[in-house]
Design an enzyme around this catalytic site. Structure first.
Site, PDB file in Angstrom:
ATOM      1  N   HIS A  53      11.332   8.476  -5.422  1.00 16.76           N
ATOM      2  CA  HIS A  53      10.552   8.375  -6.656  1.00 16.76           C
ATOM      3  C   HIS A  53      10.428   9.775  -7.263  1.00 16.76           C
ATOM      4  CE1 HIS A  53       8.317   4.320  -5.784  1.00 16.76           C
ATOM      5  NE2 HIS A  53       9.617   4.250  -5.551  1.00 16.76           N
ATOM      6  N   GLU A  55       8.009  11.631  -8.306  1.00 12.42           N
ATOM      7  CA  GLU A  55       6.986  12.537  -7.777  1.00 12.42           C
ATOM      8  C   GLU A  55       7.406  13.110  -6.422  1.00 12.42           C
ATOM      9  OE1 GLU A  55       6.575   9.445  -8.867  1.00 12.42           O
ATOM     10  OE2 GLU A  55       4.737   9.224 -10.039  1.00 12.42           O
ATOM     11  N   CYS A  83       2.721   5.519  -7.943  1.00  9.82           N
ATOM     12  CA  CYS A  83       2.591   4.337  -7.081  1.00  9.82           C
ATOM     13  C   CYS A  83       1.852   4.745  -5.796  1.00  9.82           C
ATOM     14  CB  CYS A  83       3.978   3.786  -6.753  1.00  9.82           C
ATOM     15  SG  CYS A  83       4.836   4.736  -5.483  1.00  9.82           S
ATOM     16  N   CYS A  86       3.644   7.515  -3.731  1.00 10.06           N
ATOM     17  CA  CYS A  86       3.561   8.842  -4.342  1.00 10.06           C
ATOM     18  C   CYS A  86       2.130   9.367  -4.312  1.00 10.06           C
ATOM     19  CB  CYS A  86       4.105   8.792  -5.761  1.00 10.06           C
ATOM     20  SG  CYS A  86       5.880   8.463  -5.787  1.00 10.06           S
TER      21      CYS A  86
HETATM   22 ZN   LIG Z   1       6.173   6.323  -6.451  1.00  5.25          ZN
END
Ligand SMILES: [Zn+2]
Length: 156
Positions: A53, A55, A83, A86
């Site tokens: 992801h 981040e 999310c 993260c």
């Molecule tokens: Zn994430």
């Protein structure tokens, strides 16, 4: 700190990510002087990495830049609200603040619904979509005992 300028950069990077086959997310990390020390885009499908992801990629990049495992005093900017994975990574990296543009609801509207993971956390282990089993095994505490006894460890 010009928050809108940094967020605009994440949106620009997210748009570029889509054009190169990645996901529609990007994040940057800014040090206390305002310098961008890390950036990342969502490369889950391009890299076959479910943890890639924006981040997480940005945190890895920034930590590599400053050669540290903490982002003390830094600020994370992301094109979309993080999310749960993260969120956890951000807490471990310990930046001083997070600024996000699009919300969880905006992401869910185009098929990125992570609210279900937040709901899973509250469920008993066996009722989760992916059941968890706390399994009794001898020596389960041995790594912790070794860690506690280790004089040369780096605390974090
Ligand atoms: Zn994430």
């Amino acid at each position: 700190m010009d928050h809108s300028m940094y967020l605009a950069k994440t949106i620009h990077l997210a748009a570029e990510s889509i054009q190169s086959g990645g996901g529609p997310f990007a994040a940057i990390i800014v040090d206390p002087n305002g310098a961008i020390i890390g950036q990342g885009t969502n490369s889950v499908t391009n890299d076959n990495d479910p943890t890639a992801h924006a981040e997480v990629v940005a945190i890895r990049d920034a930590c590599n830049t400053i050669n540290d495992f903490q982002l003390e005093g830094c600020t994370l900017y992301t094109s979309c609200e993080p999310c749960p994975m993260c969120l956890g990574a951000i807490y471990w990296a310990r930046p001083k603040a997070v600024y996000f543009a699009a919300t969880q609801e905006d992401a869910a509207a185009v098929g990125f619904d992570d609210a279900f993971i937040y709901r899973e956390i509250e469920k008993p282990y066996k009722e989760r979509t992916i059941p968890f089993y706390a399994y009794e095994i001898n020596e389960k505490k041995r790594p912790f005992q070794m860690w506690e006894a280790l004089a040369t460890k780096t605390e974090y």
